[in-house]
Design an enzyme around this catalytic site. Sequence first.
Site, PDB file in Angstrom:
ATOM      1  N   ARG A  88       0.851  -1.188   0.000  1.00  0.00           N
ATOM      2  CA  ARG A  88       0.000   0.000   0.000  1.00  0.00           C
ATOM      3  C   ARG A  88       0.887   1.239   0.000  1.00  0.00           C
ATOM      4  O   ARG A  88       2.095   1.172   0.197  1.00  0.00           O
ATOM      5  CB  ARG A  88      -0.900   0.021   1.244  1.00  0.00           C
ATOM      6  N   GLY A  90       1.862   4.987   1.806  1.00  0.00           N
ATOM      7  CA  GLY A  90       2.010   5.402   3.201  1.00  0.00           C
ATOM      8  C   GLY A  90       3.237   4.819   3.869  1.00  0.00           C
ATOM      9  O   GLY A  90       4.032   4.094   3.263  1.00  0.00           O
ATOM     10  N   ILE A  92       4.649   3.638   8.079  1.00  0.00           N
ATOM     11  CA  ILE A  92       4.422   2.535   9.006  1.00  0.00           C
ATOM     12  C   ILE A  92       3.196   2.791   9.869  1.00  0.00           C
ATOM     13  O   ILE A  92       2.888   3.947  10.211  1.00  0.00           O
ATOM     14  CB  ILE A  92       5.666   2.294   9.893  1.00  0.00           C
ATOM     15  N   THR A  93       2.479   1.737  10.184  1.00  0.00           N
ATOM     16  CA  THR A  93       1.366   1.849  11.113  1.00  0.00           C
ATOM     17  C   THR A  93       1.240   0.561  11.916  1.00  0.00           C
ATOM     18  O   THR A  93       1.928  -0.431  11.652  1.00  0.00           O
ATOM     19  CB  THR A  93       0.047   2.170  10.380  1.00  0.00           C
ATOM     20  N   HIS A  95      -1.539  -2.283  13.680  1.00  0.00           N
ATOM     21  CA  HIS A  95      -2.880  -2.853  13.795  1.00  0.00           C
ATOM     22  C   HIS A  95      -2.881  -3.799  14.988  1.00  0.00           C
ATOM     23  O   HIS A  95      -1.885  -4.483  15.243  1.00  0.00           O
ATOM     24  CB  HIS A  95      -3.273  -3.650  12.554  1.00  0.00           C
ATOM     25  N   ALA A 160      -5.890   5.893  10.633  1.00  0.00           N
ATOM     26  CA  ALA A 160      -4.859   5.906   9.591  1.00  0.00           C
ATOM     27  C   ALA A 160      -5.413   5.283   8.320  1.00  0.00           C
ATOM     28  O   ALA A 160      -6.307   4.428   8.367  1.00  0.00           O
ATOM     29  CB  ALA A 160      -3.632   5.129  10.054  1.00  0.00           C
ATOM     30  N   MET A 161      -4.866   5.717   7.183  1.00  0.00           N
ATOM     31  CA  MET A 161      -5.320   5.202   5.895  1.00  0.00           C
ATOM     32  C   MET A 161      -4.147   4.953   4.962  1.00  0.00           C
ATOM     33  O   MET A 161      -3.171   5.695   4.971  1.00  0.00           O
ATOM     34  CB  MET A 161      -6.270   6.205   5.226  1.00  0.00           C
ATOM     35  N   GLY A 173      -6.826  -0.093   3.158  1.00  0.00           N
ATOM     36  CA  GLY A 173      -7.896   0.794   3.591  1.00  0.00           C
ATOM     37  C   GLY A 173      -7.583   1.558   4.853  1.00  0.00           C
ATOM     38  O   GLY A 173      -6.626   2.323   4.904  1.00  0.00           O
ATOM     39  N   CYS A 191       3.095   6.510  10.928  1.00  0.00           N
ATOM     40  CA  CYS A 191       2.963   7.148   9.609  1.00  0.00           C
ATOM     41  C   CYS A 191       4.126   8.074   9.307  1.00  0.00           C
ATOM     42  O   CYS A 191       4.019   8.971   8.462  1.00  0.00           O
ATOM     43  CB  CYS A 191       1.630   7.893   9.498  1.00  0.00           C
TER      44      CYS A 191
END
Length: 231
Positions: A88, A90, A92-93, A95, A160-161, A173, A191
């Site tokens: 994707r 962006g 780093i995030t 979950h 975040a997206m 997503g 992010c």
Amino acid sequence: MTPEVRFQDLGLIDYQEAWDYQEKLFAQSITLKIERRNGTSQEETKNYLLFCEHPHVYTLGKSGTEDHLLLNQEGLNEFDAKFYKINRGGDITYHGPGQLVAYPIFDLDYFFTDIHKYMRYLEEAVIQVLAHYGVRGERSEGLTGVWIDTDKPTARKICAMGVKSSRWVTMHGIGFNINSNLSYFSHIVPCGIEDKSVTSLQQELGSPVDMQEVKNLLKEKLASQFGFTYA
């Protein structure tokens, strides 16, 4: 004709398993679009909306850097977390349990062929969900996702997206922090943004939130925003 979307709640599911499933649906739509263009098929593509939660995992988008993950493998093991480089956009995030993840696999030819507009529609659906709880969600200029108090030093991100698209088919997503364990964000530069913090709906309201209620609201707001019905 009003577009139809097939909804599936995958529950708590391993990130790789959900990613593989997304890729399967994504590839099916792209293959169909190529076949329709070549005149070898008349079958219509299908739109999907997947909801889920993931066990603790960090994902790094194509525009990110591994320096934004502040744990080595030993640290990941200690916190029972996994790490993936993914396809994707962006940076780093994180979950994890208590975060609502939504993966729309949409053929935007049913809606509009504009990724910028698509992202704004996703944000708007989340903003409307927050408004239901009396929380003011906002956009932050130059940044994606949904924020709170963007004009204050206490600016913080609640959703975040990051998306991927090909031939106007989308995948990946949003990650919407509902009852998330926010301590996991301390192990990354979320992010890639160093001067802002993260929050959750639970933290904003001061008490846990009914996840099913949030799911129902987000389903409703997405359908309203994009103008689709559920198959």
